[in-house]
Design a protein around this motif. Sequence first.
Motif, short mmCIF file in Angstrom:
data_model
loop_
_atom_site.label_atom_id
_atom_site.label_comp_id
_atom_site.label_asym_id
_atom_site.label_seq_id
_atom_site.Cartn_x
_atom_site.Cartn_y
_atom_site.Cartn_z
N UNK A 191 0.82 -1.28 0.59
CA UNK A 191 -0.32 0.40 -0.20
C UNK A 191 1.07 1.08 -0.18
N UNK A 192 0.48 1.79 -0.33
CA UNK A 192 0.76 3.93 -0.29
C UNK A 192 -0.12 4.63 -0.28
N UNK A 193 0.12 5.62 0.48
CA UNK A 193 -0.40 7.16 0.89
C UNK A 193 -0.38 7.68 -0.43
N UNK A 194 -1.87 8.31 -0.89
CA UNK A 194 -1.58 9.06 -2.22
C UNK A 194 -1.60 10.45 -2.46
N UNK A 195 -3.07 11.03 -1.29
CA UNK A 195 -3.43 12.24 -0.74
C UNK A 195 -3.19 12.19 0.39
N UNK A 196 -3.17 13.28 0.66
CA UNK A 196 -3.33 13.88 2.25
C UNK A 196 -3.17 15.37 3.32
N UNK A 197 -3.76 15.50 3.58
CA UNK A 197 -3.70 16.72 4.08
C UNK A 197 -4.29 16.62 5.87
N UNK A 198 -3.70 18.02 6.45
CA UNK A 198 -3.87 18.47 7.58
C UNK A 198 -4.56 19.17 7.90
N UNK A 199 -5.61 18.86 9.06
CA UNK A 199 -6.92 19.93 9.40
C UNK A 199 -7.30 21.40 8.44
N UNK A 200 -7.90 21.49 8.01
CA UNK A 200 -6.95 23.21 7.79
C UNK A 200 -5.93 23.63 6.79
N UNK A 201 -5.65 22.05 5.90
CA UNK A 201 -3.91 22.21 5.29
C UNK A 201 -4.20 22.73 3.93
N UNK A 202 -3.12 22.35 3.21
CA UNK A 202 -2.88 22.37 2.28
C UNK A 202 -2.87 20.66 1.53
N UNK A 203 -3.72 19.62 0.77
CA UNK A 203 -3.07 18.92 0.40
C UNK A 203 -2.26 18.83 -0.58
N UNK A 204 -1.50 16.63 -0.24
CA UNK A 204 -0.57 17.14 -0.89
C UNK A 204 -0.76 15.58 -1.20
N UNK A 205 0.10 15.18 -2.47
CA UNK A 205 -0.41 13.75 -3.62
C UNK A 205 1.21 13.41 -4.18
N UNK A 206 1.29 12.36 -3.97
CA UNK A 206 2.28 11.50 -4.55
C UNK A 206 2.43 10.88 -5.97
N UNK A 207 3.00 10.68 -6.03
CA UNK A 207 3.63 10.70 -7.53
C UNK A 207 2.38 10.90 -8.81
N UNK A 208 1.35 10.56 -9.40
CA UNK A 208 0.88 10.76 -10.48
C UNK A 208 -0.48 10.49 -9.99
N UNK A 209 -0.76 11.14 -9.13
CA UNK A 209 -1.86 11.44 -8.21
C UNK A 209 -2.24 12.77 -8.53
N UNK A 210 -0.45 13.22 -8.44
CA UNK A 210 -0.30 15.40 -8.33
C UNK A 210 -1.15 15.66 -9.98
N UNK A 211 -1.95 16.04 -9.89
CA UNK A 211 -2.59 16.93 -11.41
C UNK A 211 -4.00 16.43 -11.55
N UNK A 212 -3.83 14.50 -10.77
CA UNK A 212 -4.86 13.87 -11.59
C UNK A 212 -6.15 14.02 -10.45
N UNK A 213 -5.99 13.68 -8.98
CA UNK A 213 -6.30 13.92 -7.55
C UNK A 213 -6.70 15.20 -6.97
N UNK A 214 -7.98 15.00 -7.37
CA UNK A 214 -7.93 16.45 -5.78
C UNK A 214 -8.77 15.56 -4.77
N UNK A 215 -7.74 16.21 -3.73
CA UNK A 215 -8.39 16.48 -2.65
C UNK A 215 -9.47 17.22 -1.59
N UNK A 216 -10.55 17.19 -1.05
CA UNK A 216 -11.18 18.19 -0.57
C UNK A 216 -11.82 17.91 0.81
N UNK A 217 -11.65 18.88 1.35
CA UNK A 217 -12.61 18.75 3.11
C UNK A 217 -13.20 19.51 3.72
N UNK A 218 -14.85 18.99 3.10
CA UNK A 218 -15.83 19.29 3.23
C UNK A 218 -16.36 19.31 5.06
N UNK A 219 -15.70 20.96 5.59
CA UNK A 219 -16.52 20.46 6.95
C UNK A 219 -17.73 20.34 7.80
N UNK A 220 -18.84 20.54 6.57
CA UNK A 220 -20.27 21.08 7.12
C UNK A 220 -20.86 19.24 6.82
#
Length: 118
Positions: A45-74
């Motif tokens: 397994x590998x971590x492909x996307x991560x984000x801290x609370x109220x942080x900026x998402x980070x991506x690994x490998x070719x997830x960057x540019x194709x995948x989008x991480x978003x946090x919806x607080x509601x």
Amino acid sequence: HVQLVESGGGSVQVGGSLRLSCAASAAIFSGCKMGWYRQPPGKEGELIAKVAPRGTPEYKGDAQGRFTLSQIKSNYTLYLQMEGLKPEDTAFYLCSAYDCIGTELPLYWGQGTQVTVS
């Protein structure tokens, strides 16, 4: 008691899109870093996307540019929007909440969801 509830996996054609959802509690959503792991068949397994609370998402490998991480607080939900899917994206995807502060446990995992691209 399930703390992370995932949904959104399935089968899709090459080039298609999927959105994975990871619903958490308010405490987990605000107190933990969150991310998506994936485990392809026969591979580690590998971590492909991560984000801290109220942080900026980070991506690994070719997830960057194709995948989008978003946090919806509601609704305390972490989404992974996946575009331009490739066969090599086929894997079992798991949501994780880790490095938690103020929660009962320091680490949580969802039940996982299968993504198949063909």
